[in-house]
Design an enzyme around this catalytic site. Structure first.
Site, short mmCIF file in Angstrom:
data_model
loop_
_atom_site.label_atom_id
_atom_site.label_comp_id
_atom_site.label_asym_id
_atom_site.label_seq_id
_atom_site.Cartn_x
_atom_site.Cartn_y
_atom_site.Cartn_z
N SER A 93 0.99 -1.02 0.13
CA SER A 93 -0.37 0.11 0.04
C SER A 93 1.68 1.14 -0.25
CB SER A 93 -0.90 0.20 1.01
OG SER A 93 -1.72 1.15 1.04
N SER A 136 -2.86 0.85 10.22
CA SER A 136 -2.57 2.09 10.63
C SER A 136 -2.78 2.82 11.87
CB SER A 136 -1.76 2.48 9.99
OG SER A 136 -1.56 3.70 10.19
N LYS A 173 -5.56 3.99 3.98
CA LYS A 173 -5.83 2.83 5.18
C LYS A 173 -7.71 3.14 5.94
CE LYS A 173 -2.26 1.23 5.70
NZ LYS A 173 -1.76 0.02 4.81
P1 NAP Z 1 7.41 1.44 1.27
O1 NAP Z 1 8.43 0.71 1.72
O2 NAP Z 1 7.06 2.49 0.94
O3 NAP Z 1 6.13 -0.60 0.86
C1 NAP Z 1 5.40 0.37 0.23
C2 NAP Z 1 5.16 -0.69 -0.54
O4 NAP Z 1 3.60 -1.11 -1.33
C3 NAP Z 1 5.76 -1.38 -1.52
O5 NAP Z 1 6.23 -2.54 -1.79
C4 NAP Z 1 5.59 -1.43 -3.07
O6 NAP Z 1 6.21 -2.02 -3.81
C5 NAP Z 1 4.30 -1.89 -2.83
N1 NAP Z 1 2.90 -0.94 -3.93
C6 NAP Z 1 2.47 0.42 -3.51
N2 NAP Z 1 2.15 0.40 -4.52
C7 NAP Z 1 1.87 -0.76 -4.81
C8 NAP Z 1 1.03 -1.25 -6.74
N3 NAP Z 1 0.16 -0.12 -6.81
N4 NAP Z 1 0.86 -2.32 -6.63
C9 NAP Z 1 1.73 -3.89 -5.86
N5 NAP Z 1 2.63 -2.89 -4.94
C10 NAP Z 1 2.58 -1.38 -4.38
O7 NAP Z 1 6.15 2.04 2.88
P2 NAP Z 1 6.20 0.49 4.38
O8 NAP Z 1 6.30 1.99 5.12
O9 NAP Z 1 7.14 -0.70 4.59
O10 NAP Z 1 4.43 0.38 4.40
C11 NAP Z 1 4.52 -0.70 3.53
C12 NAP Z 1 2.71 -0.98 4.36
O11 NAP Z 1 3.02 -0.75 6.55
C13 NAP Z 1 1.60 0.00 4.19
O12 NAP Z 1 0.57 -0.85 3.91
C14 NAP Z 1 1.53 1.34 5.30
O13 NAP Z 1 0.65 2.29 5.22
C15 NAP Z 1 1.86 0.61 6.27
N6 NAP Z 1 2.37 1.53 7.44
C16 NAP Z 1 3.32 1.79 7.21
C17 NAP Z 1 4.06 2.93 8.36
C18 NAP Z 1 5.33 3.37 8.83
O14 NAP Z 1 5.12 4.51 9.13
N7 NAP Z 1 5.86 3.07 7.66
C19 NAP Z 1 3.03 3.38 9.97
C20 NAP Z 1 1.50 2.45 9.29
C21 NAP Z 1 1.57 1.84 8.71
P3 NAP Z 1 6.71 -1.32 -5.03
O15 NAP Z 1 8.25 -1.73 -4.27
O16 NAP Z 1 6.67 -1.93 -5.97
O17 NAP Z 1 6.22 0.08 -5.12
#
Ligand code: NAP
Length: 358
Positions: A93, A136, A173
């Protein structure tokens, strides 16, 4: 689905969507270290950069990590990777902070349609017994002001104040998680557990992630906060604890419902203070609080609306993480270690540079 006991066969492959991501990469690593076989979906398995850490993990655990091509927006693209899996961990996401030009297209559609797409594959894949969904704390609350007149947020709370125009990432989210519960409740073959981290910080296994987590820490080294930081409270948690929480939630038979996985609330100034203590005064860490009125003037240039500032800066924020401690056994890392380890990595990677000597 009625709450029951879901036992996942540890010899079956585990699917992790968005395996390249900051959070997912740690999930993949821990699953492999635990002896599991992992299927990771990526949008472009052939790309020349951004997958190095996954290839290295694959080499360190021969035959146990396979990457599959899948896109949240391509119907059915998760089917092949999911075949024969009992556990699906859906993290993919977009997490974008600040100025987002087209929030519907860049955030809401991939989060919502993507979740529907992945769960349609789950419905169609007989072997799946449990889904762990990365939600989240922003699906729990929208703005910090939402806590006015009440105590800490719990898993019983839902974000009812965000929209595509105001707080689009929290909105994405929230609608994705709501849709996921609806789909889950419409059947009784698989159950779902949702994980609700605050801002995730801590060392990254990849420098390619565009996660808002990276953007937040970068502000402590690229002079964005050199003139001071707003009094903005947010949840925060270590990426390693969040990854472990997903795995424990997947393999604990009676895990159920929503789990706030947040270590504590922290402000940008407190992060600056922790960094100063460990790394000294030679980086452009914030020392002073930017008054709310002044921040309101400059915030729009950084992609934060005046409404965002009004409803978030200066308001306290608290989350009750007791369910995750009692039921998933999480022993949250101290913020000093999370933030210190994250910044150390930025120093090692050459991302954080000292201020020139005067
Ligand atoms: P991230 O490093 O940007 O990872 C996001 C992932 O989603 C990447 O693997 C990306 O793949 C994939 N993605 C995005 N658009 C896509 C699409 N159209 N089709 C397929 N894959 C797609 O972010 P993260 O921080 O690890 O976040 C991961 C999850 O944790 C998300 O659900 C986010 O909402 C949740 N979250 C994060 C935080 C935080 O502070 N980081 C807090 C709460 C919740 P590509 O490599 O192909 O771009």
């Amino acid at each position: 689905m009625l709450r029951g006991m879901t036992t996942i066969d540890p010899s079956k492959p585990v699917l992790v969507t968005g395996a390249t991501g900051y959070v997912a990469s740690w999930i993949v690593r821990y699953l492999l270290e635990d002896g599991r076989t992992v299927r990771g979906t990526v949008r472009d398995p052939g790309k020349s950069s951004g997958l190095e850490h996954l290839h290295a993990l694959g080499e360190a655990h021969p035959g146990r990590l396979t990457l599959y091509k899948a896109d949240l927006l391509d119907t059915g693209s998760y089917d092949e990777a999911m075949a024969d899996c009992e556990l699906v961990i859906h993290t993919a996401s977009p997490f974008l902070l600040g100025k987002v030009r087209d929030p519907q297209r860049q955030l809401v559609t991939p989060a919502l349609d993507g979740t529907r797409n992945v769960l349609a594959s789950v419905d169609a894949t007989e072997s799946v017994k449990r889904v762990v969904l990365t939600s989240s704390v922003v699906a729990i609350h929208g703005d910090n002001v939402d806590m006015k007149g009440r105590g800490a947020f719990t898993e019983a709370d839902w974000n009812t104040t965000s929209s595509v125009d105001h707080q689009p990432y929290p909105y994405s989210k929230t609608v994705a998680e709501r849709a996921a519960w609806e789909i889950c409740k419409a059947q009784d073959r698989w159950d779902m557990v949702t994980i609700h981290p605050g801002l995730v910080l801590g060392p990254s296994l990849t420098t390619a992630s565009k996660s808002g987590s990276m953007a937040t820490m970068k502000a402590f080294t690229d002079y964005t906060l050199a003139g001071g930081a707003p009094d903005l409270a947010m949840g925060m948690v270590d990426v390693r604890d969040v990854a472990r929480a997903h795995i424990t939630a997947g393999f604990t038979p009676d895990a159920h419902g929503r789990y706030i996985t947040n270590a504590r609330t922290i402000t940008m100034l407190e992060i600056g203070k922790i960094l100063r203590k460990r790394f000294g005064r030679t980086y452009p860490f914030p020392y002073t609080k930017v008054p709310k009125a002044a921040f309101k003037l400059v915030a729009p240039a950084a992609g934060y609306s005046r409404e965002f500032v009004e409803k978030n800066v200066g308001w306290p924020l608290e989350f009750d993480n007791s369910r995750s401690v009692a039921e998933l056994g999480i022993d949250y890392r101290a913020a000093e270690d999370t933030i210190g380890d994250h910044f150390q990595q930025m120093v090692d990677d050459g991302i954080a540079r000292r201020m020139p000597l005067k």
